[in-house]
Design an enzyme around this catalytic site. Structure first.
Site, mmCIF file in Angstrom:
data_model
loop_
_atom_site.group_PDB
_atom_site.id
_atom_site.type_symbol
_atom_site.label_atom_id
_atom_site.label_comp_id
_atom_site.label_asym_id
_atom_site.label_seq_id
_atom_site.Cartn_x
_atom_site.Cartn_y
_atom_site.Cartn_z
ATOM 1 C CD GLU A 180 169.466 3.697 -20.524
ATOM 2 O OE1 GLU A 180 169.831 4.154 -21.622
ATOM 3 O OE2 GLU A 180 168.280 3.594 -20.187
ATOM 4 C CD GLU A 296 164.687 5.371 -15.707
ATOM 5 O OE1 GLU A 296 164.199 5.081 -16.806
ATOM 6 O OE2 GLU A 296 165.827 5.870 -15.577
#
Ligand code: XIL
Length: 387
Positions: A180, A296
């Site tokens: 991220e 995910e």
């Protein structure tokens, strides 16, 4: 006609199906929902699966790895869950055990106990093991803020990556080296997210992380992992552009990066899914010579109706619609869900329902029974082209 992808009310009207949309809404008790959510419900959609094979077998038949994230305590306290996990999953990802706040109780200490337990469980059950994550602006330990500064940041980052990668070298399928790092909304020209690493080391911290990881574990696949890439909304479009730019820059500079992880925390209530744009993005990534991993996957169901039968159908539709597009791209080599059973999901606390009903985002329910989402995944693997 059964709409393949969630359609908006406008689409229903255009297709002359507005009556059908209304009928479905009333039947499903969904009349109060917004049109996007209504359109996701199709009581006739077929989620049949052929044969008895587990998810990992169906995936493996196509050259794809299927696995899930987990905490060691879920296995230690629940042998039924262990058995279900071993049956369906070919890979383990520690959900938190490899993050800084878990591994680094103090600046001079490493605690590998929980992650080692999972690595050993993976080994004894013939499963692959993957690492999440070496560099992130979240999940940093309490001492980090006081201790790390511009002078020592590089040394600390190098020491951390070297120690952790060496500890698992030869046993790690892949690492989310950086997680991220992109957030176009911050407004920087390179699209990078605010992070202490960016503050202390500048944008080259990403490159440095990959280089150090490659030296410490030359065998692991090194991945850049990020969220918010999936939908046809301006925020995700900007994220796709910035991600591609970063990947191109890293490749051009010879950085040892081998893959992109797309987290895929899907939003059941978001209808702006554009298979064409997603396919184009995946193909652009693949053309850089990178593999792609769905890292995910789960479906946020907080805005869906309470009725579990209706909700499971909608969640399953999201799984199959998404995976059938993503798995068409042969560079996609793995699908990991962020958990396996609704009993253990981060969404219970991070995205709870306002009506207090338990969330149902994963392939197995809280009693480890297969849901339609399991069928949806099985179908997507069965239909995927071989790698
Ligand atoms: C989440 C875990 O699932 C939670 O248990 C923890 O409290 C917070 O982090 N993106 C990521 C993961 O990259 O590390 C996050 O995991 C979920 C979002």
């Amino acid at each position: 006609m059964i709409p393949k992808f969630p359609l908006s009310r406008r689409h229903f009207v255009l297709l002359g199906l507005s009556g059908l949309a209304g009928a479905i809404a009333v039947k499903a008790g969904t009349a109060h929902m917004n049109y996007q959510v209504q359109a996701l419900y199709n009581p006739k959609r077929d989620f049949k699966v052929v044969g008895q094979a587990a998810l990992k077998q169906r995936a493996a038949a196509k050259g794809i790895i299927y696995g899930a994230a987990v905490e060691p305590e879920f296995f230690q306290s629940n042998t039924g869950f262990q058995a279900s996990f071993v049956r369906d999953c070919g890979m383990i990802v520690p959900e938190n055990a490899l993050k800084w706040h878990e591994l680094r109780p103090a600046p001079d200490k490493f605690n590998f106990a929980r992650a080692d337990w999972l690595a050993e469980f993976a080994r004894t059950h013939g499963m692959l093991f993957r690492g999440h994550t070496l560099v992130w602006n979240h999940a940093l330990p309490g001492w980090f803020k006081e201790f790390v500064n511009r002078q020592n940041a590089e040394k600390i980052l190098i020491e951390h990556i070297t120690a952790v990668c060496k500890h698992y070298a030869g046993r790690m399928h892949s690492w989310d080296v950086v997680n991220e790092a992109i957030e176009p909304e911050v407004g920087r020209s390179d699209g990078l997210q605010n992070s202490p690493w960016l503050d202390f080391l500048g944008s080259d911290y990403i490159e440095l992380a990959f280089q150090v990881a490659a030296e410490a574990d030359p065998k692991a696949m090194l991945v850049y992992n990020d969220a918010g890439l999936e939908y046809d909304i301006p925020k995700h479009a900007a994220k796709r552009i910035a991600t591609l730019k970063l990947l191109e820059r890293l490749k051009k500079r010879g950085v040892p990066i081998h893959g992109l992880g797309i987290q895929s925390h899907l939003m059941a209530h978001e209808s702006a899914f554009n298979p064409k744009k997603l396919r184009a993005f995946l193909s652009d990534v693949a053309s850089l010579g990178l593999k792609i991993l769905v890292t995910e996957l789960d479906v946020i169901d907080k805005q869906l109706p309470a009725d579990p039968t209706v909700r499971d159908r909608m969640v399953a539709s999201k799984y199959e619609d998404y995976l059938s597009v993503v798995l068409d791209e042969k560079a996609v080599i793995a699908v990991l869900t962020w958990g396996l059973s609704d009993r253990y999901t981060w969404l219970s606390s991070f995205n709870p329902r306002s009506d207090g009903q338990p969330v149902r985002p994963l392939p197995l329910d809280s009693n480890l029974k297969r849901k339609l989402a399991w069928n949806a995944m099985a179908r997507a693997f069965d239909q995927a082209p071989k790698r």
